[in-house]
Write an enzyme that holds these catalytic residues in place. Structure first.
Site, PDB file in Angstrom:
ATOM      1  N   GLU A 205       0.695  -1.273  -0.016  1.00 50.15           N
ATOM      2  CA  GLU A 205       0.058   0.100   0.031  1.00 50.15           C
ATOM      3  C   GLU A 205       0.682   1.337   0.064  1.00 50.15           C
ATOM      4  O   GLU A 205       0.440   2.497   0.424  1.00 50.15           O
ATOM      5  CB  GLU A 205      -0.905  -0.026   1.267  1.00 50.15           C
ATOM      6  CG  GLU A 205      -1.981  -1.435   1.072  1.00 50.15           C
ATOM      7  CD  GLU A 205      -2.765  -1.465   2.240  1.00 50.15           C
ATOM      8  OE1 GLU A 205      -2.720  -0.671   3.236  1.00 50.15           O
ATOM      9  OE2 GLU A 205      -3.596  -2.208   2.318  1.00 50.15           O
ATOM     10  N   LYS A 338     -15.494  -1.683   2.988  1.00 52.22           N
ATOM     11  CA  LYS A 338     -14.903  -2.117   1.761  1.00 52.22           C
ATOM     12  C   LYS A 338     -16.099  -2.753   0.794  1.00 52.22           C
ATOM     13  O   LYS A 338     -16.456  -3.928   1.354  1.00 52.22           O
ATOM     14  CB  LYS A 338     -14.188  -3.351   2.183  1.00 52.22           C
ATOM     15  CG  LYS A 338     -12.909  -2.673   2.703  1.00 52.22           C
ATOM     16  CD  LYS A 338     -11.801  -3.853   3.376  1.00 52.22           C
ATOM     17  CE  LYS A 338     -10.707  -3.361   3.884  1.00 52.22           C
ATOM     18  NZ  LYS A 338      -9.752  -4.588   4.600  1.00 52.22           N
TER      19      LYS A 338
END
Length: 425
Positions: A205, A338
């Protein structure tokens, strides 16, 4: 009347070099739009099913040709001629075609791709930005970012147990100012790590993944970077953690902090967090305990719920039924959102609305396997989530979301950035 004329799908690549689904939609007015579905590394047991081919001869079994085929056949046939503008109806049809609670037939990577692509096509057809189409006139809030700048756990190959060490730029008036401060801190952090002889390679990330001696050292180094960049810890920049405890727990409910040589029970973990919160400017802890440790979560919420944000990710998996149970039992006070955990745009929106009605904070989130798709940037603004997790200020699949948010902030004349009022201080 505008209707869905064609739906197609293609196997493309995500940011970790794994295949994922790209769904494409064509409307009868000529509008074309597509969406790429993300994928997670650490996943909750109750997430909607991501359908993989399992053919070890292709992509080590991770191919998504079956999910793509489901889009091209069953889904395309059932949605042919349907109006694209009723998102709830579209997503109900997808749920009905699948026939399971967790999309185990079609795959949530198939249904979400189509759901997102149709929402995007509808917005384009109506000449509206996606955030305005999904959120209406109330879509005004730019989210405060949670930037993952040091990676550990399953997101990096190092000795740090916690999965993410994040900064939250709270003390700023605009999203653009908050992003600039974050980028400056990131560069100072890199220089500090390099000067100390640490590697400055980055994780999935965009955060750094140094080998550090314990789970507190990343916080100490981040605080040093904040101060070197000229910012004030807590007042301007706060710390957030994603522990991803479900990755640390054993079958007996004991948590293994291998980097520190500790094995703790739920009460021990809670005491550990209490010490960290007292010592450092931490405002948020995600997945502090395992997704199955509901009794522990109840105690954690009692101890720290009035002091910091306690985020359920694996705990709630964006599922409104599980969230409702958590609300009734006073578990956590925030939920990570999500879309691929639940499988459609509408179901994601339902979970956000339930959380907001019950004063649970919402954090729109990427996954570790991402793409250039910026849907969640618009989605965060549309739903006024107030917070977003989409990685560091590195890696183009992360930066794409930040650049989209910068664009949105310029478009909305009365945009709000609520970092200063996000937490009680």
């Amino acid at each position: 009347m505008v209707y869905i004329e064609a739906i197609d799908a293609q196997e493309v690549m995500d940011s970790r070099g794994n295949p994922t689904v790209r769904a494409a939609v064509r409307l009868s007015d000529g509008t074309r739009a597509a969406a790429i579905v993300p994928s997670g590394a650490s996943t909750g047991k109750r997430e909607a099913l991501e359908l993989r081919d399992g053919d070890k001869e292709r992509y080590l079994g991770k191919g998504v040709l079956k999910a793509c085929a489901n889009i091209k056949t069953e889904i395309a046939a059932q949605l042919d001629g349907v109006s694209p503008y009723d998102q709830s109806k579209i997503d109900l049809i997808l749920k009905k075609i699948d026939g399971t609670e967790n999309y185990s037939e079609l795959g949530a990577n198939a249904t979400l791709g189509v759901s997102m692509a149709i929402a995007r096509a509808s917005a384009q057809s109506l000449r509206l930005p996606l955030y305005r189409y999904l959120g209406g006139s109330n879509a005004l809030t730019l989210p405060t970012p949670m930037l993952n700048i040091i990676n550990g756990g399953s997101h990096a190959d190092n000795t740090v147990d916690f999965q993410e060490y994040m900064i939250m730029p709270l003390g700023f008036d605009t999203f653009a100012e908050s992003l600039r401060a974050s980028a400056e801190i990131y560069h100072h952090l890199k220089a500090i790590l390099k000067g100390s002889g640490h590697i400055t390679s980055i994780g999935d990330e965009g955060g750094f993944a140094p080998n550090l001696k314990n789970n507190e050292e990343p916080i100490e180094i981040i605080l040093k970077a904040i101060e070197q960049a000229g910012y004030k810890p807590l007042d301007e920049i706060a710390i957030a953690l994603d522990v991803a405890s479900s990755e640390l727990v054993d079958e007996n409910g004991m948590y293994h902090l291998a980097g520190e040589g500790k094995v703790l029970d739920s009460a021990g973990m809670i005491a550990y967090y209490e010490n960290l919160v007292a010592k450092y400017p931490i405002v948020s802890i995600e997945d502090g305990l395992s997704e199955d440790d509901w009794e522990g979560w109840k105690l954690l919420t009692q101890k720290l719920g009035n002091k910091i944000q306690l985020v359920g990710d694996d705990l709630f998996v964006t599922n409104k039924k599980i969230l409702q149970e958590g609300i009734e039992k006073n578990i956590a006070n925030a939920i990570l959102i999500k879309p691929n955990q639940i499988g459609s745009v509408s179901e994601t929106m339902q979970s956000v609305r339930l959380a907001q009605r019950n004063n649970y904070k919402c954090i729109m989130s990427h996954r570790s396997g991402e793409s250039e798709d910026t849907f969640i940037a618009d989605f965060a603004v549309a739903l006024n989530t107030g917070e977003i997790k989409t990685g560091s200020t590195a890696r183009s699949e992360r930066i794409a979301k930040y650049n989209r948010l910068l664009e949105i902030e310029r478009e909305i004349s009365d945009a709000e950035y609520i970092g200063k009022t996000l937490f009680k201080r």
